[in-house]
Structure formats: C-alpha cells, structure tokens
Design an enzyme around this catalytic site. Structure first.
Site, PDB file in Angstrom:
ATOM      1  N   GLY A  20       1.002  -1.011  -0.378  1.00  0.00           N
ATOM      2  CA  GLY A  20      -0.047  -0.052  -0.220  1.00  0.00           C
ATOM      3  C   GLY A  20       1.001   1.267   0.004  1.00  0.00           C
ATOM      4  CG  ASP A  72       1.626  -1.054  10.280  1.00  0.00           C
ATOM      5  OD1 ASP A  72       0.266  -0.978  10.825  1.00  0.00           O
ATOM      6  OD2 ASP A  72       2.494  -0.611   9.840  1.00  0.00           O
ATOM      7  NE  ARG A 105       2.277  -4.303  10.496  1.00  0.00           N
ATOM      8  CZ  ARG A 105       3.213  -4.207   9.989  1.00  0.00           C
ATOM      9  NH1 ARG A 105       4.574  -5.406  10.147  1.00  0.00           N
ATOM     10  NH2 ARG A 105       4.573  -3.575   8.873  1.00  0.00           N
ATOM     11  NE  ARG A 134      -4.299  -2.250   1.765  1.00  0.00           N
ATOM     12  CZ  ARG A 134      -3.046  -2.239   2.838  1.00  0.00           C
ATOM     13  NH1 ARG A 134      -1.659  -2.823   1.719  1.00  0.00           N
ATOM     14  NH2 ARG A 134      -2.752  -1.310   3.844  1.00  0.00           N
ATOM     15  CE  LYS A 158      -3.511   0.024   7.960  1.00  0.00           C
ATOM     16  NZ  LYS A 158      -2.716   0.956   7.647  1.00  0.00           N
ATOM     17  CD  GLN A 192       0.066   2.813   3.308  1.00  0.00           C
ATOM     18  OE1 GLN A 192      -0.912   3.663   2.425  1.00  0.00           O
ATOM     19  NE2 GLN A 192       0.801   2.018   3.694  1.00  0.00           N
ATOM     20  NE  ARG A 198      -2.441  -6.167   8.410  1.00  0.00           N
ATOM     21  CZ  ARG A 198      -1.664  -5.602   9.087  1.00  0.00           C
ATOM     22  NH1 ARG A 198      -0.930  -4.654   9.668  1.00  0.00           N
ATOM     23  NH2 ARG A 198      -0.614  -5.799   7.280  1.00  0.00           N
ATOM     24  CB  SER A 245      -3.434   6.903   6.589  1.00  0.00           C
ATOM     25  OG  SER A 245      -2.745   6.496   5.015  1.00  0.00           O
TER      26      SER A 245
HETATM   27  C1  S3P Z   1       2.541   2.844   6.556  1.00  0.00           C
HETATM   28  C2  S3P Z   1       1.473   3.756   7.101  1.00  0.00           C
HETATM   29  C3  S3P Z   1      -0.110   2.857   7.712  1.00  0.00           C
HETATM   30  C4  S3P Z   1       0.809   1.660   7.361  1.00  0.00           C
HETATM   31  C5  S3P Z   1       1.772   0.701   6.659  1.00  0.00           C
HETATM   32  C6  S3P Z   1       2.871   1.916   6.602  1.00  0.00           C
HETATM   33  C7  S3P Z   1       3.246   4.151   5.640  1.00  0.00           C
HETATM   34  O1  S3P Z   1      -0.363   2.609   6.994  1.00  0.00           O
HETATM   35  O2  S3P Z   1      -0.066   0.895   8.420  1.00  0.00           O
HETATM   36  O3  S3P Z   1       2.008  -0.775   6.841  1.00  0.00           O
HETATM   37  O4  S3P Z   1       4.771   3.231   5.870  1.00  0.00           O
HETATM   38  O5  S3P Z   1       3.166   5.368   5.488  1.00  0.00           O
HETATM   39  P1  S3P Z   1      -1.780   4.104   6.405  1.00  0.00           P
HETATM   40  O6  S3P Z   1      -1.411   5.547   6.575  1.00  0.00           O
HETATM   41  O7  S3P Z   1      -2.935   3.443   5.593  1.00  0.00           O
HETATM   42  O8  S3P Z   1      -2.245   3.975   8.014  1.00  0.00           O
END
Ligand code: S3P
Length: 429
Positions: free
Chosen positions: A93, A313, A388, A121, A340, A168, A344, A166
């Site tokens: 992701g 996580d 995980r 996702r 995720k 991301q 989860r 988030s």
């Molecule tokens: C991550 C952000 C998280 C995390 C993922 C890695 C990242 O996701 O769960 O394993 O590297 O920015 P979200 O931003 O969707 O919460």
C-alpha cells in the site's frame, strides 16, 4: 507454505530485527526524486522494500545492490521515465499510494497494479485529493486498483485536512505537492508516522493542535544517505512474545524507536511489560535503541482511539498480549484495521477464537478476555496472506497446548523474511 509452531517453554537470545520497511520504501522513492546518488545501507531483503526498488528502476532510476549498500542514482523530479508497462506495487500500500502522488505530480502517465490483497484496498482516499489538485486518475469500480494515472496539466496546490489518520495518504498529497510552484499543505489533526517529512526535510508547524506540513517545488530533495534502523513493527512481535512466555529474555539491538511508531511499547508497559530501551542513538535522522524484554505478568488495558495511529501495525500482536492479561481488554477506534493487507480485526478475532480465547468483535475494535498463564488450544490458522496475521498467530501458538499450524506462512516475508529462523533461534522447548 504451512508452518508448524511448537509450544515454547521460554524464549532467550539476541536477534537483529529486519530493517524498517516504511523507511526503506521511502528512501528508495525519494532517492529516485533526487538528481544525485544516494547510498542506503542495511536496505531490507523483505518483499515490500524490494518492490519499491523494482518500481523506481522501471521509472528510470539506476539501482546497484552489493548486498550491504543499495546505491541509487535518481532521475530527479523532472526526468522520470514513462513506464512501458504496468508498474507492479505487489503487496505494498505504501508503494502504491506514495507512487500515485509522485506520478500524478510529475504528470507521468502510468498504470499502478497490485496483488490480490492490494487490489482490494481503498484508493478513493488518495484519488479524491489528487483530483482536487487537478490530476486525472481512473480506478476500478469502488475506487480500487488498478490506478491509471493520465498525463495531465501541472497540479494546483491544496490545503488538505486528513479525513483519516493515514501516513500513506499524508505522504501521497505531500509528494504530489513537491511538483507545484506554490505550497501544498497537509493538516494532520492526529499525528501519524512522520518519516516522509523527516526524510525530505519538509517544514512542519503546529496550528490549533494539528501538524501542518508543507511541500512545493522550492523544496530541495536531499540525497538519501542513511543507514536503515531495525523495524520496530517487527520487534513488537518479540516484545509481546517475551512478555507472555515465562522465563524469557530477548534483546534486539539497533531498533528504530521513532515516537510516531512506538505507542505499542507504551501500551505494553502500561500492561506491566518489562521492556527496557537503552543505549539510545540515531541512525540518520531516526532514533534507535537496544530493546530488552523480560517476561512479566500483564494487566488488561483499554486502547483509546487517539493511540491507534502510532500503534496501527502492532495491534494484531497486542491482541495476542491481551489474551494473557489478567482481565478484559478493549480496543476502540480501530476501524482502519479493516483496510490493511487483510481485515485485521476479523482475522485476529478468528485466530484468537480458534485458540479458545473469548473475543467480542465490534465495528471499530475488539473486546478480549484474558487469562494469565493460560495455555491456548492448538489450532490451524490461516494468515489470509497477511504478514502480520501470520506472525501474530505464530506468537500465540508458542503458548499452545500442542503444535499449531499456520497456513500461508510465507506471507511473513513481506516485512520479515527472517521471522521463522528467529523464532527457531529464540525458542527453547
Ligand atoms: C505506512 C502507514 C500505515 C501502516 C503501513 C505503512 C507507511 O498505513 O499501516 O503498514 O509506510 O506510511 P496507513 O497510512 O494507511 O495508516
């Protein structure tokens, strides 16, 4: 692959957790955006970080790997190659969401695809702000991958308030903002992992209790010369295992302890866990420490919604810890876990119930009925191809009354290929 996990009498020893996947993936993507050469040491062998390298190669970066150091000669912001075929983000992701921001910002037409799990996702959360900036992105129905990023006009800056906590999503918008003449701002009411802003040196100010992070073309993209610290999210499995299995002591040197990642350590300590973080140092801009955990009786706890983003996580394995606490624990505000690599909340509930633990599922969390010192029922668990879940089920199985099986155990390699070998090193039977 089916793994049989035998119950353990105790866990003892020192292991080096794999290098941090979140930091490594960013280091690769940001090194591509830099027009100089970056040298990244301790780059992980895990699947997600390798996917990031394959993607930047496809976009024109030169990548050399001598087994210790990955050397990346970037294309710079304006010279990325238009990929000739789909860009495969695998299970990641982070790669898909961050790359979508980069490609939309750069106006590079590309199609981003992923494996079966990534293809389920939600991407609407990134499509909406990128569309507000003027990008044209076509997704499959319901905002799912593949994402087709069309060649577009230069993007307009936005001020974007994160509707979900988030990292991301935050990173996606900030990376698109790197291509604009004027500043894009992301308003973050609840802190999430801050690696993007730290590694790019983006300005962050506090406004009305929120972080406001800015990016624009004026931002010089630094070379990513760093040593990647151990992955706290991997170490968390052993923090829980070392706590619940009697007579255990595990040491993990050079583990990243960025405060936006370590809420689960504080939650475990609140439960009574005996965790020491000593010999603190920094690897690059990231704080690291030697972690040591010894077994300890655990109390139940309530994990509040505001604690979720910085423990996101680690929640599946925290649920395992809760099964051994002296009473009833509760997690609320964790609906993001449903989006995720698997759902989860549902997956960990199924794992715990198969082992005889009483669990109640809620829309946004779980209630877990703990029993200190219990043996759980041996069971056959399915990882649902989620790294995980595979590892959390394995830690639970160490407290089984007989050997348990984990189906699709190879999923651990997405973040932690050495997991099964480390388990064998630590477990005394
Ligand atoms: C991550 C952000 C998280 C995390 C993922 C890695 C990242 O996701 O769960 O394993 O590297 O920015 P979200 O931003 O969707 O919460």
């Amino acid at each position: 692959m089916i793994k049989t996990v035998e119950p353990a009498l105790r866990l003892k020893g020192t292991i080096t957790p794999p290098a941090d996947k979140s930091i490594a993936q960013r280091a690769a993507l940001f090194a591509m955006l830099c027009d100089r050469t970056s040298q990244i040491t301790n780059y992980p062998v895990a699947e997600d970080p390798r996917t990031a390298l394959a993607c930047i190669r496809q976009l024109g970066a030169k990548v050399a790997d001598d087994g210790v150091t990955v050397t990346i000669t970037g294309t710079g912001r304006d010279n990325m190659a238009v990929p000739t075929g789909p860009v495969d983000c695998g299970n990641s992701g982070t790669v898909m969401r961050l790359l979508a921001g980069i490609l939309a910002g750069a106006g590079i037409p590309a199609t981003l695809i992923g494996d079966a799990s990534l293809s389920r996702r939600p991407m609407k959360r990134i499509i909406d702000p990128l569309a507000r900036m003027g990008a044209e992105i076509v997704s499959a129905e319901g905002g799912l991958p593949p994402l087709e990023i069309r060649h577009g006009n230069p993007l307009q800056p936005v001020r974007f308030r994160l509707p979900v906590a988030s990292a991301q999503l935050k990173s996606c918008v900030l990376l698109a903002g790197l291509f604009g003449e004027d500043a894009t701002q992301v308003v973050e009411p609840v802190s999430t992992r801050n690696h993007t802003e730290t590694m790019l040196g983006l300005p962050v100010v506090r406004e009305d209790g929120a972080n406001v992070i800015s990016s624009s073309r004026r931002q010089v993209i630094p070379a990513q010369n760093l040593q990647i610290p151990g992955d706290f999210s991997a170490a968390a499995f052993w923090l829980v295992a070392g706590s619940i299995i009697p007579d255990s002591e595990i040491v993990m040197p050079s583990t990243g302890v960025n405060p936006t990642r370590t809420a689960s350590m504080h939650i475990l300590r609140r439960m009574g866990a005996d965790i020491v973080d000593e010999a603190k140092d920094r690897t690059g801009n990231e704080p690291a420490a030697h972690l040591r955990v010894r077994s300890a009786p655990l109390k139940p706890t309530r994990i509040r919604p505001e604690e979720i983003p910085n423990a996101i996580d680690e929640l599946p394995v925290l649920c395992v810890a809760m099964a051994f606490a002296d009473g009833v624990s509760r997690i609320t505000g964790a609906e993001e876990l449903r989006f995720k690599e698997s759902d989860r909340l549902e997956a960990i509930q199924q794992v715990l119930e198969a082992a005889g633990v009483r669990v109640e599922g809620h829309r946004d969390g779980l209630t877990i009925y703990g029993e200190p010192g219990r043996k759980v029922r041996a069971a056959r668990h399915d990882s649902r191809h989620d790294h995980r879940i595979a590892m959390a089920a394995a830690i639970l199985s160490l407290m089984g009354d007989a050997p348990s099986q984990i189906d699709n155990a190879e999923a651990a390699s997405v973040s932690y290929p050495e997991f099964w070998a480390h388990l064998d090193t630590l477990a005394h039977r």
